[in-house]
Every structure is written in structure tokens, then in C-alpha cells.
Design a protein around this motif. Structure first.
Motif, PDB file in Angstrom:
ATOM      1  N   VAL A  69       0.903  -1.334  -0.078  1.00 42.55           N
ATOM      2  CA  VAL A  69      -0.063   0.096  -0.118  1.00 42.55           C
ATOM      3  C   VAL A  69       1.044   1.110  -0.039  1.00 42.55           C
ATOM      4  O   VAL A  69       1.494   1.365   0.927  1.00 42.55           O
ATOM      5  N   LEU A  70       0.881   1.985  -0.977  1.00 44.98           N
ATOM      6  CA  LEU A  70       1.668   3.560  -0.972  1.00 44.98           C
ATOM      7  C   LEU A  70      -0.065   4.162  -0.135  1.00 44.98           C
ATOM      8  O   LEU A  70       1.212   4.900   0.504  1.00 44.98           O
ATOM      9  N   PHE A  71      -0.393   4.562  -0.725  1.00 41.17           N
ATOM     10  CA  PHE A  71      -1.365   5.154   0.178  1.00 41.17           C
ATOM     11  C   PHE A  71      -2.886   5.182   0.464  1.00 41.17           C
ATOM     12  O   PHE A  71      -3.171   4.433  -0.410  1.00 41.17           O
ATOM     13  N   ASP A  72      -3.106   4.974   1.504  1.00 42.52           N
ATOM     14  CA  ASP A  72      -4.503   4.567   2.211  1.00 42.52           C
ATOM     15  C   ASP A  72      -5.658   5.947   2.745  1.00 42.52           C
ATOM     16  O   ASP A  72      -6.722   5.332   3.090  1.00 42.52           O
ATOM     17  N   PHE A  73      -4.755   7.148   3.245  1.00 43.51           N
ATOM     18  CA  PHE A  73      -5.335   7.959   3.606  1.00 43.51           C
ATOM     19  C   PHE A  73      -6.394   8.033   4.624  1.00 43.51           C
ATOM     20  O   PHE A  73      -7.365   8.172   4.616  1.00 43.51           O
ATOM     21  N   THR A 130      -5.704  23.590  -6.199  1.00 41.58           N
ATOM     22  CA  THR A 130      -6.942  21.967  -5.635  1.00 41.58           C
ATOM     23  C   THR A 130      -6.935  21.818  -3.774  1.00 41.58           C
ATOM     24  O   THR A 130      -5.895  22.154  -3.603  1.00 41.58           O
ATOM     25  N   LEU A 131      -8.277  20.946  -3.831  1.00 42.73           N
ATOM     26  CA  LEU A 131      -7.864  20.914  -2.139  1.00 42.73           C
ATOM     27  C   LEU A 131      -7.945  19.830  -1.931  1.00 42.73           C
ATOM     28  O   LEU A 131      -8.827  19.050  -2.706  1.00 42.73           O
ATOM     29  N   PHE A 132      -7.368  19.066  -0.328  1.00 40.63           N
ATOM     30  CA  PHE A 132      -8.405  17.669  -0.407  1.00 40.63           C
ATOM     31  C   PHE A 132      -8.392  17.413   1.548  1.00 40.63           C
ATOM     32  O   PHE A 132      -8.006  18.305   1.826  1.00 40.63           O
ATOM     33  N   SER A 133      -9.288  16.888   1.553  1.00 40.93           N
ATOM     34  CA  SER A 133      -9.028  16.264   3.093  1.00 40.93           C
ATOM     35  C   SER A 133      -9.650  15.098   2.832  1.00 40.93           C
ATOM     36  O   SER A 133      -9.586  14.219   2.064  1.00 40.93           O
ATOM     37  N   LEU A 134      -9.683  14.091   4.331  1.00 41.00           N
ATOM     38  CA  LEU A 134      -9.682  12.648   4.338  1.00 41.00           C
ATOM     39  C   LEU A 134     -11.251  12.917   4.634  1.00 41.00           C
ATOM     40  O   LEU A 134     -11.725  13.581   5.028  1.00 41.00           O
ATOM     41  N   SER A 135     -11.586  12.100   4.215  1.00 39.11           N
ATOM     42  CA  SER A 135     -13.114  11.978   3.519  1.00 39.11           C
ATOM     43  C   SER A 135     -13.824  10.454   4.560  1.00 39.11           C
ATOM     44  O   SER A 135     -13.283   8.773   4.223  1.00 39.11           O
ATOM     45  N   GLU A 173     -11.488   2.911   6.325  1.00 36.47           N
ATOM     46  CA  GLU A 173     -12.554   4.187   6.672  1.00 36.47           C
ATOM     47  C   GLU A 173     -12.406   4.973   6.289  1.00 36.47           C
ATOM     48  O   GLU A 173     -13.535   5.760   6.335  1.00 36.47           O
ATOM     49  N   ARG A 174     -11.126   5.905   5.789  1.00 36.61           N
ATOM     50  CA  ARG A 174     -11.190   6.976   5.328  1.00 36.61           C
ATOM     51  C   ARG A 174     -10.651   6.769   3.743  1.00 36.61           C
ATOM     52  O   ARG A 174     -10.095   5.813   3.113  1.00 36.61           O
ATOM     53  N   LEU A 195     -10.532   9.215  -4.275  1.00 34.72           N
ATOM     54  CA  LEU A 195      -8.865   8.440  -4.239  1.00 34.72           C
ATOM     55  C   LEU A 195      -9.206   7.698  -2.764  1.00 34.72           C
ATOM     56  O   LEU A 195      -8.929   8.307  -1.980  1.00 34.72           O
ATOM     57  N   ASP A 196      -8.901   6.334  -3.056  1.00 30.76           N
ATOM     58  CA  ASP A 196      -8.378   5.230  -2.213  1.00 30.76           C
ATOM     59  C   ASP A 196      -7.781   4.385  -2.818  1.00 30.76           C
ATOM     60  O   ASP A 196      -7.552   4.057  -3.850  1.00 30.76           O
ATOM     61  N   HIS A 197      -6.494   3.446  -1.187  1.00 35.21           N
ATOM     62  CA  HIS A 197      -6.445   2.876  -1.908  1.00 35.21           C
ATOM     63  C   HIS A 197      -5.054   2.772  -2.966  1.00 35.21           C
ATOM     64  O   HIS A 197      -5.140   1.613  -3.807  1.00 35.21           O
ATOM     65  N   VAL A 198      -4.183   2.917  -2.882  1.00 39.41           N
ATOM     66  CA  VAL A 198      -3.369   3.516  -3.973  1.00 39.41           C
ATOM     67  C   VAL A 198      -2.116   1.948  -3.462  1.00 39.41           C
ATOM     68  O   VAL A 198      -1.655   2.016  -2.399  1.00 39.41           O
ATOM     69  N   ARG A 199      -2.157   1.427  -4.821  1.00 38.98           N
ATOM     70  CA  ARG A 199      -1.170   0.864  -3.973  1.00 38.98           C
ATOM     71  C   ARG A 199      -0.002  -0.187  -5.713  1.00 38.98           C
ATOM     72  O   ARG A 199      -0.912   0.110  -5.895  1.00 38.98           O
TER      73      ARG A 199
END
Length: 179
Positions: free
Chosen positions: A26-30, A45-50, A58-59, A171-175
Motif C-alpha cells: 500500500v502506497l497510500f490508504d488515506f 486543488t483542495l484535499f481532505s480526508l473523508s 475507513e477514509r 481516491l483510495d487504496h493506492v497500491r
């Protein structure tokens, strides 16, 4: 004596003492704010955990992409060696009612290579969930001159080209997967 050493070494190797890569990295799971620190932040560009549209944990990362030339997500990569895996995979949720177009860009050179010297893939994201898998056999430069050097992956980006109105994506689960 040498024959005995070869036999013992063979037993050690066969017993699993050799470090193997996990089936998935997993590279990013946020899941935490630390993931936000591992991204390049850009204007428009705005980013936030959701908690919406998470596919792993969970996010997810909510991206609000405003009208500009190249709004999107750019990762700070650590451990740039992608050898031993077979594909890059990630999940994108498109909450719009219509498909949107994004580009995946992967660089294997530090010097911000020209378009023809990096991997670029345009994706059309349908409304809803979009699992994306890009096999490493597909990672060739845009002009098809050479495969990317998986030992030296420096940049990973997901962006839009000049959107005319604000867009949202999750975006999620970059792997890295397979092997």
C-alpha cells in the motif's frame, strides 16, 4: 566440505529465510493526516480526508479540483523501487452524474521529463466506483520508446486537464499488486 556447505545453504534458502516481497504494497490508504503530508499541494486543488467512498479502511482522499490548467494529486514517493510487483492499482469514486476524464502520469526520471519520456494514460471515470489497474507491462513512455525503469519511479500523479468547472473525486487504496 564444499558440498556440505552447498546443501546447508540450499536448505536455508528453501526454508523461507529469503525475504520476499508481500503480495501487495500500500502506497497510500488515506487513513491519517500523515498521508496528507506525503503529497505535493498545488493551487486550485483542495484535499481532505473523508469517510465517504472508502474502499480500504475507513477514509478516502476527497479531491476538489478547480478550473485551472492541471489540478490534481501528486504523491511524494518513498521506496521508489516497484520491481517485484505486477501492477499499480487504485480506486477512484466519481460523484458527478457524467463521466470525467483524468490522466495518470508516472515518471522514472527526476528531471521532469517531457511528455514523450514519461508514462501518461488518460482514464474516463464513469459515475460511481472506478477500480483502476495498470499492469507494469503497459508502463512504457508515451512515445513508446522504452519501458519505465521500475527501480526508479519518482513521480505518480492523477490530474485533470483544464476542467471548466469544479470537480470532485475520491481516491483510495493506492497500491502495488501482483508479482
Amino acid at each position: 566440505m564444499l558440498k556440505a556447505l552447498v546443501v546447508v545453504l540450499g536448505m536455508v534458502l528453501a526454508s523461507g529465510c529469503v525475504a520476499e516481497r508481500p503480495a501487495e504494497r500500500v502506497l497510500f490508504d488515506f487513513e491519517t493526516d500523515a498521508d496528507l503530508d506525503r503529497m505535493h499541494w498545488h493551487c486550485f486543488t483542495l484535499f481532505s480526508l473523508s469517510e465517504a467512498h472508502a474502499t480500504h479502511g475507513e477514509r478516502s482522499l476527497k479531491m476538489s479540483l478547480f478550473p485551472s490548467q492541471w489540478p490534481g494529486w501528486s504523491a511524494r514517493l518513498y521506496g521508489n523501487d516497484w520491481r517485484g510487483y505486477g501492477a499499480l492499482a487504485f480506486d477512484v469514486f466519481n460523484p458527478q452524474e457524467a463521466p470525467v476524464s483524468v490522466t495518470v502520469r508516472i515518471d522514472d526520471r527526476k528531471d521532469y521529463p517531457d511528455y514523450g519520456e514519461r508514462f501518461n494514460r488518460r482514464l474516463v471515470l464513469a459515475p460511481g466506483e472506478n477500480p483502476v489497474v495498470i499492469g507494469f507491462d503497459e508502463l512504457v513512455t508515451s512515445e513508446g520508446r522504452r519501458p519505465l525503469d521500475l527501480k526508479r519511479i519518482y513521480r505518480l500523479l492523477l490530474f485533470m486537464a483544464s476542467p471548466v468547472e469544479r470537480q470532485e473525486l475520491y481516491l483510495d487504496h493506492v497500491r502495488l499488486v501482483g508479482g
